[in-house]
Design an enzyme around this catalytic site. Structure first.
Site, PDB file in Angstrom:
ATOM      1  N   SER A  96       0.850  -1.194   0.000  1.00  0.00           N
ATOM      2  CA  SER A  96       0.000   0.000   0.000  1.00  0.00           C
ATOM      3  C   SER A  96       0.880   1.236   0.000  1.00  0.00           C
ATOM      4  O   SER A  96       2.110   1.155   0.028  1.00  0.00           O
ATOM      5  CB  SER A  96      -0.903   0.015   1.237  1.00  0.00           C
ATOM      6  OG  SER A  96      -0.144   0.316   2.386  1.00  0.00           O
ATOM      7  N   ALA A  97       0.225   2.391   0.000  1.00  0.00           N
ATOM      8  CA  ALA A  97       0.897   3.652   0.280  1.00  0.00           C
ATOM      9  C   ALA A  97       1.008   3.796   1.808  1.00  0.00           C
ATOM     10  O   ALA A  97       0.596   2.915   2.562  1.00  0.00           O
ATOM     11  CB  ALA A  97       0.112   4.812  -0.326  1.00  0.00           C
ATOM     12  N   LYS A 123      -1.021  -1.080   7.340  1.00  0.00           N
ATOM     13  CA  LYS A 123      -0.281  -2.328   7.090  1.00  0.00           C
ATOM     14  C   LYS A 123       0.141  -3.000   8.394  1.00  0.00           C
ATOM     15  O   LYS A 123      -0.046  -4.206   8.570  1.00  0.00           O
ATOM     16  CB  LYS A 123       0.960  -2.036   6.235  1.00  0.00           C
ATOM     17  CG  LYS A 123       0.670  -1.546   4.833  1.00  0.00           C
ATOM     18  CD  LYS A 123       1.945  -1.309   4.051  1.00  0.00           C
ATOM     19  CE  LYS A 123       2.825  -0.219   4.638  1.00  0.00           C
ATOM     20  NZ  LYS A 123       2.152   1.104   4.708  1.00  0.00           N
ATOM     21  N   THR A 124       0.730  -2.223   9.299  1.00  0.00           N
ATOM     22  CA  THR A 124       1.221  -2.805  10.549  1.00  0.00           C
ATOM     23  C   THR A 124       0.065  -3.262  11.427  1.00  0.00           C
ATOM     24  O   THR A 124       0.153  -4.303  12.091  1.00  0.00           O
ATOM     25  CB  THR A 124       2.113  -1.800  11.294  1.00  0.00           C
ATOM     26  OG1 THR A 124       3.220  -1.442  10.450  1.00  0.00           O
ATOM     27  CG2 THR A 124       2.653  -2.393  12.584  1.00  0.00           C
ATOM     28  N   GLU A 147       7.473  -3.720   7.199  1.00  0.00           N
ATOM     29  CA  GLU A 147       8.323  -2.848   6.373  1.00  0.00           C
ATOM     30  C   GLU A 147       9.126  -3.673   5.366  1.00  0.00           C
ATOM     31  O   GLU A 147      10.348  -3.512   5.216  1.00  0.00           O
ATOM     32  CB  GLU A 147       9.253  -2.009   7.256  1.00  0.00           C
ATOM     33  CG  GLU A 147       8.544  -1.163   8.298  1.00  0.00           C
ATOM     34  CD  GLU A 147       7.750   0.001   7.715  1.00  0.00           C
ATOM     35  OE1 GLU A 147       7.777   0.198   6.476  1.00  0.00           O
ATOM     36  OE2 GLU A 147       7.083   0.721   8.486  1.00  0.00           O
ATOM     37  N   GLN A 161       9.447  -3.574   2.318  1.00  0.00           N
ATOM     38  CA  GLN A 161      10.115  -2.883   1.210  1.00  0.00           C
ATOM     39  C   GLN A 161      11.619  -2.790   1.422  1.00  0.00           C
ATOM     40  O   GLN A 161      12.381  -2.616   0.467  1.00  0.00           O
ATOM     41  CB  GLN A 161       9.525  -1.482   0.997  1.00  0.00           C
ATOM     42  CG  GLN A 161       9.829  -0.460   2.082  1.00  0.00           C
ATOM     43  CD  GLN A 161       8.805  -0.459   3.198  1.00  0.00           C
ATOM     44  OE1 GLN A 161       7.980  -1.364   3.303  1.00  0.00           O
ATOM     45  NE2 GLN A 161       8.841   0.567   4.036  1.00  0.00           N
TER      46      GLN A 161
END
Length: 209
Positions: free
Chosen positions: A9-10, A15-16, A89, A91
């Site tokens: 997502s942005a 997310k967390t 995280e 990414q």
């Protein structure tokens, strides 16, 4: 059958929060999980994974040199069977580490759930996201909203005046004070220098303890 999942997502899409809820669901059923979090993200403390709405859990830290398959194998040897690996995280993973996580799935038969940003503040893929998009069995977008009302798919880095920052390192840890999620159209506008964006978002009220 175990799979490698990538939930992307942005910024500020939850997310967390979703990761921590997933970990809770496993543990509630008596299953053991391992949460991995990058060493460079220590906003909540080293090895602590925390969401904006106050959920927290301890995790194992890793850097770009950590061999993740070996890390998980050591965890199993020390603590017994593992039912799920969750990566916050994601990414920030290297391509080699994404491959190692695929080995956790394929060799150890353990599902791996990765959560992370798809693109950086320039609109370019992070290394970890690039290879998760290529190699994951399942991809799912976690949606959030731009201030324009459209779906936010991009993340812009802003300065104190709300103007887009177009230079600097790809990795710079920060939360709401540095990044804003926007639609592609709004991303183009602010990157052209058309207007500004207030970087601060309204704090979410927490229920009384």
């Amino acid at each position: 059958m175990a799979k490698l999942y990538f939930y992307y997502s942005a910024m500020n899409a939850g997310k967390t929060t979703t990761l921590l809820q997933s970990a809770h669901n496993y543990r509630e059923r008596g299953m053991r999980t391992s949460i991995l979090t990058p060493k460079l993200d220590h906003r909540a403390g080293s090895g602590v994974v925390a969401s904006r709405i106050g959920l927290r859990a301890d995790g194992q830290t890793f850097d770009r040199q950590t061999e993740l398959l070996q890390l998980i194998e050591r965890d199993i040897a020390a603590h017994g069977p593992l039912h799920c690996v969750l990566v916050d995280e994601a990414q920030f993973l290297s391509s080699a580490q994404v491959w190692q996580l695929s080995e956790v799935v394929d060799r150890l038969r353990i599902p791996v759930l990765c959560y992370g940003l798809r693109t950086d503040f320039r609109g370019e893929l992070f290394e970890g996201s690039q290879f998760l998009l290529a190699w994951a069995d399942e991809l799912e977008e976690i949606k959030t909203i731009c201030h324009s009302g459209s779906k936010a798919t991009m993340t812009v880095r802003v300065d104190a005046q709300g103007h887009a920052v177009q230079d600097g390192p790809q990795v710079e840890i920060g939360g709401n004070e540095r990044y804003v999620s926007v639609s592609r159209a709004e991303f183009k506008k602010i990157m052209r220098g058309e207007g500004r964006i207030d970087p601060l978002q309204i704090a979410l009220p927490l229920p009384p303890a």
